[in-house]
Design a protein around this motif. Structure first.
Motif, PDB file in Angstrom:
ATOM      1  N   UNK A  61       0.857  -1.184   0.000  1.00  0.00           N
ATOM      2  CA  UNK A  61       0.000   0.000   0.000  1.00  0.00           C
ATOM      3  C   UNK A  61       0.894   1.236   0.000  1.00  0.00           C
ATOM      4  N   UNK A  62       0.796   2.030  -1.051  1.00  0.00           N
ATOM      5  CA  UNK A  62       1.580   3.264  -1.151  1.00  0.00           C
ATOM      6  C   UNK A  62       0.672   4.435  -0.773  1.00  0.00           C
ATOM      7  N   UNK A  63       1.047   5.134   0.280  1.00  0.00           N
ATOM      8  CA  UNK A  63       0.239   6.260   0.757  1.00  0.00           C
ATOM      9  C   UNK A  63       0.651   7.530   0.014  1.00  0.00           C
ATOM     10  N   UNK A  76       6.214   3.668  -6.781  1.00  0.00           N
ATOM     11  CA  UNK A  76       5.411   2.607  -7.388  1.00  0.00           C
ATOM     12  C   UNK A  76       6.281   1.641  -8.188  1.00  0.00           C
ATOM     13  N   UNK A  77       7.317   2.161  -8.849  1.00  0.00           N
ATOM     14  CA  UNK A  77       8.201   1.278  -9.611  1.00  0.00           C
ATOM     15  C   UNK A  77       8.939   0.324  -8.676  1.00  0.00           C
ATOM     16  N   UNK A  78       9.395   0.849  -7.529  1.00  0.00           N
ATOM     17  CA  UNK A  78      10.064  -0.007  -6.544  1.00  0.00           C
ATOM     18  C   UNK A  78       9.112  -1.103  -6.069  1.00  0.00           C
ATOM     19  N   UNK A  79       7.856  -0.733  -5.852  1.00  0.00           N
ATOM     20  CA  UNK A  79       6.859  -1.709  -5.404  1.00  0.00           C
ATOM     21  C   UNK A  79       6.600  -2.760  -6.475  1.00  0.00           C
ATOM     22  N   UNK A 113      -2.206   2.075  -4.618  1.00  0.00           N
ATOM     23  CA  UNK A 113      -1.827   3.446  -4.286  1.00  0.00           C
ATOM     24  C   UNK A 113      -3.072   4.202  -3.838  1.00  0.00           C
ATOM     25  N   UNK A 114      -2.947   4.884  -2.713  1.00  0.00           N
ATOM     26  CA  UNK A 114      -4.064   5.640  -2.160  1.00  0.00           C
ATOM     27  C   UNK A 114      -3.859   7.121  -2.474  1.00  0.00           C
ATOM     28  N   UNK A 115      -4.778   7.680  -3.270  1.00  0.00           N
ATOM     29  CA  UNK A 115      -4.723   9.095  -3.626  1.00  0.00           C
ATOM     30  C   UNK A 115      -5.828   9.853  -2.901  1.00  0.00           C
ATOM     31  N   UNK A 116      -5.619  11.160  -2.759  1.00  0.00           N
ATOM     32  CA  UNK A 116      -6.632  12.003  -2.113  1.00  0.00           C
ATOM     33  C   UNK A 116      -6.524  13.414  -2.658  1.00  0.00           C
ATOM     34  N   UNK A 117      -5.753  14.254  -1.972  1.00  0.00           N
ATOM     35  CA  UNK A 117      -5.522  15.617  -2.457  1.00  0.00           C
ATOM     36  C   UNK A 117      -4.843  15.565  -3.822  1.00  0.00           C
ATOM     37  N   UNK A 118      -5.290  16.427  -4.721  1.00  0.00           N
ATOM     38  CA  UNK A 118      -4.680  16.563  -6.057  1.00  0.00           C
ATOM     39  C   UNK A 118      -4.746  15.274  -6.883  1.00  0.00           C
ATOM     40  N   UNK A 132       5.165   7.948  -0.199  1.00  0.00           N
ATOM     41  CA  UNK A 132       5.571   8.324  -1.560  1.00  0.00           C
ATOM     42  C   UNK A 132       6.744   9.302  -1.564  1.00  0.00           C
ATOM     43  N   UNK A 133       7.253   9.672  -0.388  1.00  0.00           N
ATOM     44  CA  UNK A 133       8.275  10.728  -0.379  1.00  0.00           C
ATOM     45  C   UNK A 133       9.619  10.271   0.183  1.00  0.00           C
TER      46      UNK A 133
END
Length: 198
Positions: A6-8, A35-38, A48-53, A104-105
Motif C-alpha cells: 500500500x503506497x500512501x 510505485x516502480x520499486x513496489x 496506491x491511495x490518492x486524495x488531495x490533487x 511516496x516521499x
C-alpha cells in the motif's frame, strides 16, 4: 504467503507548497519512483491511495499495473489512507498474509529494501518488520495479518508508527539508513536535487 503493498500518496503536502507526489527526481516523479520499486518487488498487489490533487496525479500513473484507490477523507490524516488502502487490499486479495505500507516521499526506497522486508516476514510470519534509520523505526513497514484490525482502528494523524510503539516486542528492524531522507519542505527537495547533481 503473499504481501500486498500500500503506497500512501493522499496528502496535500502543506509544508512543501506543492504536491510532493509530483516532484521529479532522476527523471521520475517521487510517486512513480515509489510505485516502480513496489512493482519490481515480490509484493502483490500494489495499491496506491490518492486524495488531495488526485485529478492531477492520476494521468501520470499506469493504472494497468497498480490499483488506484481514492480516499475522500484524506484531510483527516494518514490514518484514513491506511484504512482505505487496507480495506481495498482485503477486498481484492483475501489470501494476503501481510501488508507493506510505503510512503511516496522516500526517494531512496528500492525493490531490494522491500524484498528484504518481505523475506524477513516469510521467516518470521507473526512479527512486524520495520525499517530503522536515525535511531527510529518507520516506513516502509510490514504488518502481518494479525495486526490488520489495529491498523483499521487508527485515527486522524496517527500513522502505523503508533503500533510500532505499542507492540515493540513484536517488531523486527532492518537497517535502512537512507530511509531518513523524506521530502517535507522545499529545503528537503533542494537538498535532494543538489545531491543528484554531484
Amino acid at each position: 504467503m503473499t504481501t500486498g503493498i500500500i503506497v500512501l500518496a493522499a496528502g496535500s503536502s502543506s509544508r512543501l507548497g506543492q504536491a510532493k507526489q509530483q516532484l521529479v527526481y532522476q527523471g521520475q516523479t517521487l510517486l512513480q519512483h515509489a510505485l516502480q520499486a513496489a512493482l519490481d518487488s515480490t509484493g502483490t498487489p500494489v495499491i496506491v491511495v490518492l486524495g488531495a490533487k488526485a485529478e492531477a496525479i492520476l494521468p501520470q500513473l499506469d493504472s494497468t499495473q497498480v490499483q488506484v484507490v481514492l480516499n475522500p477523507a484524506w484531510s483527516e490524516g494518514m490514518a484514513s489512507s491506511i484504512r482505505t488502502g487496507l480495506i481495498h487490499l482485503q477486498q481484492v486479495s483475501s489470501g494476503c498474509t501481510a501488508a507493506l505500507i510505503m510512503l511516496c516521499d522516500q526517494p531512496f526506497v528500492s525493490s531490494d529494501i522491500l524484498n528484504r522486508l518481505i523475506q524477513a516476514h516469510q521467516e518470521n510470519t507473526q512479527q512486524i518488520v520495520a525499517s530503522s534509520y536515525q535511531s527510529t523505526l518507520g516506513a516502509p513497514v510490514l504488518f502481518p495479518e494479525k495486526f490488520f484490525a489495529q491498523l483499521l482502528q487508527l485515527q486522524g494523524q496517527e500513522g502505523a508508527k503508533k503500533l510500532l510503539g505499542l507492540y515493540a516486542s513484536e517488531v523486527i528492524s532492518l537497517p535502512f539508513p537512507a530511509g531518513a531522507t523524506d521530502i517535507d519542505t522545499p529545503e528537503d527537495y533542494a537538498a535532494l536535487k543538489a545531491g543528484e547533481t554531484k
